[in-house]
Enzyme design. Structure first.
Site, PDB file in Angstrom:
ATOM      1  N   LYS A  48       0.745  -1.210   0.212  1.00 15.57           N
ATOM      2  CA  LYS A  48      -0.049  -0.051   0.068  1.00 15.57           C
ATOM      3  C   LYS A  48       0.761   1.354  -0.019  1.00 15.57           C
ATOM      4  O   LYS A  48       0.603   2.151  -0.749  1.00 15.57           O
ATOM      5  CB  LYS A  48      -0.956  -0.060   1.155  1.00 15.57           C
ATOM      6  CG  LYS A  48      -1.922  -1.263   1.562  1.00 15.57           C
ATOM      7  CD  LYS A  48      -2.666  -1.185   2.558  1.00 15.57           C
ATOM      8  CE  LYS A  48      -1.956  -0.928   3.838  1.00 15.57           C
ATOM      9  NZ  LYS A  48      -1.106  -2.143   4.090  1.00 15.57           N
ATOM     10  N   ARG A  75      -9.000   1.373   9.622  1.00 18.34           N
ATOM     11  CA  ARG A  75      -8.428  -0.076  10.014  1.00 18.34           C
ATOM     12  C   ARG A  75      -9.559  -0.661  10.792  1.00 18.34           C
ATOM     13  O   ARG A  75      -9.461  -1.755  11.391  1.00 18.34           O
ATOM     14  CB  ARG A  75      -7.223   0.006  10.551  1.00 18.34           C
ATOM     15  CG  ARG A  75      -5.919  -0.226  10.109  1.00 18.34           C
ATOM     16  CD  ARG A  75      -4.721  -0.151  10.691  1.00 18.34           C
ATOM     17  NE  ARG A  75      -3.611  -0.879  10.478  1.00 18.34           N
ATOM     18  CZ  ARG A  75      -2.653  -0.581   9.867  1.00 18.34           C
ATOM     19  NH1 ARG A  75      -2.597   0.735   9.563  1.00 18.34           N
ATOM     20  NH2 ARG A  75      -1.387  -1.176   9.791  1.00 18.34           N
ATOM     21  N   ARG A 107      11.454  -5.214   4.480  1.00 15.62           N
ATOM     22  CA  ARG A 107      11.308  -3.589   4.137  1.00 15.62           C
ATOM     23  C   ARG A 107      12.267  -2.837   5.030  1.00 15.62           C
ATOM     24  O   ARG A 107      12.811  -3.086   6.107  1.00 15.62           O
ATOM     25  CB  ARG A 107       9.975  -3.458   4.677  1.00 15.62           C
ATOM     26  CG  ARG A 107       9.628  -1.958   4.660  1.00 15.62           C
ATOM     27  CD  ARG A 107       8.195  -1.653   4.884  1.00 15.62           C
ATOM     28  NE  ARG A 107       7.584  -2.160   6.100  1.00 15.62           N
ATOM     29  CZ  ARG A 107       6.071  -2.370   5.949  1.00 15.62           C
ATOM     30  NH1 ARG A 107       5.449  -1.911   4.934  1.00 15.62           N
ATOM     31  NH2 ARG A 107       5.668  -3.013   6.992  1.00 15.62           N
ATOM     32  N   ARG A 116      11.865  -0.886  10.228  1.00 15.77           N
ATOM     33  CA  ARG A 116      10.838  -0.672  11.366  1.00 15.77           C
ATOM     34  C   ARG A 116      11.060  -1.463  12.628  1.00 15.77           C
ATOM     35  O   ARG A 116      11.080  -2.747  12.210  1.00 15.77           O
ATOM     36  CB  ARG A 116       9.464  -0.328  10.775  1.00 15.77           C
ATOM     37  CG  ARG A 116       9.100   0.697  10.239  1.00 15.77           C
ATOM     38  CD  ARG A 116       8.057   0.541   9.180  1.00 15.77           C
ATOM     39  NE  ARG A 116       6.871  -0.209  10.042  1.00 15.77           N
ATOM     40  CZ  ARG A 116       5.500  -0.176   9.298  1.00 15.77           C
ATOM     41  NH1 ARG A 116       5.506   0.324   8.100  1.00 15.77           N
ATOM     42  NH2 ARG A 116       4.805  -0.881  10.103  1.00 15.77           N
ATOM     43  N   ARG A 175       0.548  -8.834  14.096  1.00 14.21           N
ATOM     44  CA  ARG A 175      -0.166  -7.690  13.272  1.00 14.21           C
ATOM     45  C   ARG A 175      -0.983  -8.313  12.207  1.00 14.21           C
ATOM     46  O   ARG A 175      -2.078  -7.668  11.732  1.00 14.21           O
ATOM     47  CB  ARG A 175       1.193  -7.004  12.258  1.00 14.21           C
ATOM     48  CG  ARG A 175       1.898  -6.023  13.221  1.00 14.21           C
ATOM     49  CD  ARG A 175       3.081  -5.654  12.696  1.00 14.21           C
ATOM     50  NE  ARG A 175       3.137  -4.726  11.597  1.00 14.21           N
ATOM     51  CZ  ARG A 175       3.993  -4.695  10.564  1.00 14.21           C
ATOM     52  NH1 ARG A 175       5.177  -5.122  10.684  1.00 14.21           N
ATOM     53  NH2 ARG A 175       3.601  -3.505   9.779  1.00 14.21           N
TER      54      ARG A 175
HETATM   55  P1  ADP Z   1       2.254  -1.802   3.239  1.00 13.25           P
HETATM   56  O1  ADP Z   1       2.370  -0.173   3.263  1.00 13.25           O
HETATM   57  O2  ADP Z   1       1.156  -2.461   2.701  1.00 13.25           O
HETATM   58  O3  ADP Z   1       2.590  -2.118   4.582  1.00 13.25           O
HETATM   59  P2  ADP Z   1       4.902  -1.613   1.723  1.00 13.25           P
HETATM   60  O4  ADP Z   1       4.436  -0.762   0.673  1.00 13.25           O
HETATM   61  O5  ADP Z   1       5.699  -0.908   2.670  1.00 13.25           O
HETATM   62  O6  ADP Z   1       3.550  -2.323   2.207  1.00 13.25           O
HETATM   63  O7  ADP Z   1       5.645  -2.713   1.142  1.00 13.25           O
HETATM   64  C1  ADP Z   1       6.047  -3.981   1.940  1.00 13.25           C
HETATM   65  C2  ADP Z   1       7.340  -4.316   1.263  1.00 13.25           C
HETATM   66  O8  ADP Z   1       7.243  -4.956   0.317  1.00 13.25           O
HETATM   67  C3  ADP Z   1       8.402  -3.200   1.041  1.00 13.25           C
HETATM   68  O9  ADP Z   1       9.686  -3.797   1.497  1.00 13.25           O
HETATM   69  C4  ADP Z   1       8.102  -3.074  -0.485  1.00 13.25           C
HETATM   70  O10 ADP Z   1       9.523  -2.548  -1.082  1.00 13.25           O
HETATM   71  C5  ADP Z   1       7.676  -4.372  -0.878  1.00 13.25           C
HETATM   72  N1  ADP Z   1       6.784  -4.356  -2.134  1.00 13.25           N
HETATM   73  C6  ADP Z   1       6.003  -3.576  -2.132  1.00 13.25           C
HETATM   74  N2  ADP Z   1       5.277  -3.975  -3.416  1.00 13.25           N
HETATM   75  C7  ADP Z   1       5.731  -4.900  -3.805  1.00 13.25           C
HETATM   76  C8  ADP Z   1       5.485  -5.943  -5.139  1.00 13.25           C
HETATM   77  N3  ADP Z   1       4.609  -5.643  -5.702  1.00 13.25           N
HETATM   78  N4  ADP Z   1       6.337  -6.893  -5.188  1.00 13.25           N
HETATM   79  C9  ADP Z   1       7.346  -6.993  -4.550  1.00 13.25           C
HETATM   80  N5  ADP Z   1       7.640  -6.122  -3.476  1.00 13.25           N
HETATM   81  C10 ADP Z   1       6.961  -5.373  -3.027  1.00 13.25           C
HETATM   82  P1  AMP Z   2       1.519   0.788   9.263  1.00 13.73           P
HETATM   83  O1  AMP Z   2       2.538   1.689   9.006  1.00 13.73           O
HETATM   84  O2  AMP Z   2       0.312   1.046   8.397  1.00 13.73           O
HETATM   85  O3  AMP Z   2       1.894  -0.816   9.103  1.00 13.73           O
HETATM   86  O4  AMP Z   2       0.934   0.955  10.897  1.00 13.73           O
HETATM   87  C1  AMP Z   2       1.845   0.715  11.870  1.00 13.73           C
HETATM   88  C2  AMP Z   2       1.056   0.419  13.077  1.00 13.73           C
HETATM   89  O5  AMP Z   2       0.591   1.733  13.329  1.00 13.73           O
HETATM   90  C3  AMP Z   2       0.201  -0.359  13.165  1.00 13.73           C
HETATM   91  O6  AMP Z   2       0.456  -1.772  13.480  1.00 13.73           O
HETATM   92  C4  AMP Z   2      -0.946   0.024  14.143  1.00 13.73           C
HETATM   93  O7  AMP Z   2      -0.429  -0.153  15.538  1.00 13.73           O
HETATM   94  C5  AMP Z   2      -0.717   1.547  14.090  1.00 13.73           C
HETATM   95  N1  AMP Z   2      -1.487   2.242  13.241  1.00 13.73           N
HETATM   96  C6  AMP Z   2      -1.615   2.645  11.916  1.00 13.73           C
HETATM   97  N2  AMP Z   2      -2.559   2.896  11.259  1.00 13.73           N
HETATM   98  C7  AMP Z   2      -3.771   2.729  12.293  1.00 13.73           C
HETATM   99  C8  AMP Z   2      -4.991   2.959  12.344  1.00 13.73           C
HETATM  100  N3  AMP Z   2      -5.747   3.220  11.345  1.00 13.73           N
HETATM  101  N4  AMP Z   2      -5.804   2.439  13.444  1.00 13.73           N
HETATM  102  C9  AMP Z   2      -4.915   1.885  14.406  1.00 13.73           C
HETATM  103  N5  AMP Z   2      -3.706   1.697  14.518  1.00 13.73           N
HETATM  104  C10 AMP Z   2      -3.059   2.126  13.193  1.00 13.73           C
END
Ligand code: ADP
Ligand code: AMP
Length: 233
Positions: free
Chosen positions: A30, A105, A144, A177, A188
């Protein structure tokens, strides 16, 4: 939180004028797609995770409350997140729409957001569901890395930077992270299944849901996201 700049292929003249919501489990891609889409449209990328991490980094009272929950992979209470989001979308850069990543969420967050969007005169949101086999998520999450300066997202397995440990755009140091360690991934994903996955049915009932196959490459997912967003403008 990372603010969208202009990419070479940006086309901020294209208007969004609505909220786009990216819905899907952690690691689905995302944030990667939201950064790109927000740049293209010249609107803010609103990641509630980034906003909370920024509060932690600044040592705010909200950050102090959120930190232990985030470290355990639990959601932060709706009341705290909703207050933060309501204040953010008041800002002038949100007047032409925005891309939500990781929000809403819970069903309560989605209901509140619906009211908030109405109050601000926005059309109905487009909700893009990032559908993906959960077996693919561990590698994406543990691989990541994020730039400390601009928040750009990399993956040591799938999308490494040109220079190890350094951001391609600004040379910033890449970091993992704290909640991307293997032991925090299971809680998660459980929180997603229990509290967030019901939003798929919620938005489908409202006729707002569109699907993308998030297992595809970044470029293919980006193409599909654009198709959906352009098709619903
Ligand atoms: P989210 O925001 O849904 O948690 P991220 O955009 O941070 O996910 O992506 C999670 C990890 O996967 C990152 O390390 C990113 O570089 C990688 N990634 C994102 N999209 C793809 C894809 N289509 N194919 C392979 N790796 C991806
Ligand atoms: P994310 O960066 O989206 O993976 O979020 C990291 C963490 O932030 C999550 O595991 C939650 O603990 C918190 N968080 C982010 N967005 C929300 C939300 N909309 N509602 C509740 N907790 C959130």
């Amino acid at each position: 939180m990372k603010m969208s700049g202009s990419a070479p292929d940006a086309r901020p003249s294209a208007k969004l004028d609505r909220a786009v919501i990216f819905l899907g489990p952690p690691g689905a891609g995302k944030g990667t797609q939201a950064q790109d889409l927000a740049r293209r449209y010249g609107v803010p990328h609103l990641s509630t995770g980034d906003m909370l991490r920024e509060n932690i980094a600044k040592g705010t009272p909200l950050g102090a409350k959120a930190k232990p929950l985030m470290e355990r992979g639990e959601l932060v209470p709706d009341s705290l997140v909703l207050k933060m989001v309501a204040a953010r979308i008041e800002r002038p850069d949100c007047s032409h729409g925005f891309v939500f990543d990781g929000f809403p969420r819970t069903v309560a967050q989605a209901q509140y957001l619906g009211e908030l969007l109405k109050q601000h005169g926005f059309r109905q949101p487009v909700v893009i569901h990032f559908a993906i086999d959960p077996a693919l998520l561990m590698r994406r999450i543990t691989g990541r890395r994020m730039c400390k300066v601009g928040g750009e997202i990399y993956n040591v397995f799938e999308r490494p930077p040109k220079l190890q440990g350094k951001c391609d755009y600004d040379g910033g140091e890449l970091e993992q992270r704290p909640d991307d360690r293997e032991e925090v991934v299971a809680p998660r994903l459980q929180a997603y299944q229990k509290q967030t996955a019901p939003l798929v049915a919620y938005y489908r009932r409202l006729g707002r849901l569109r699907e993308v196959d998030a297992a595809k490459s970044v470029d293919e997912v980006a193409r599909r996201v654009l198709e959906v967003v352009d098709g619903t403008r």
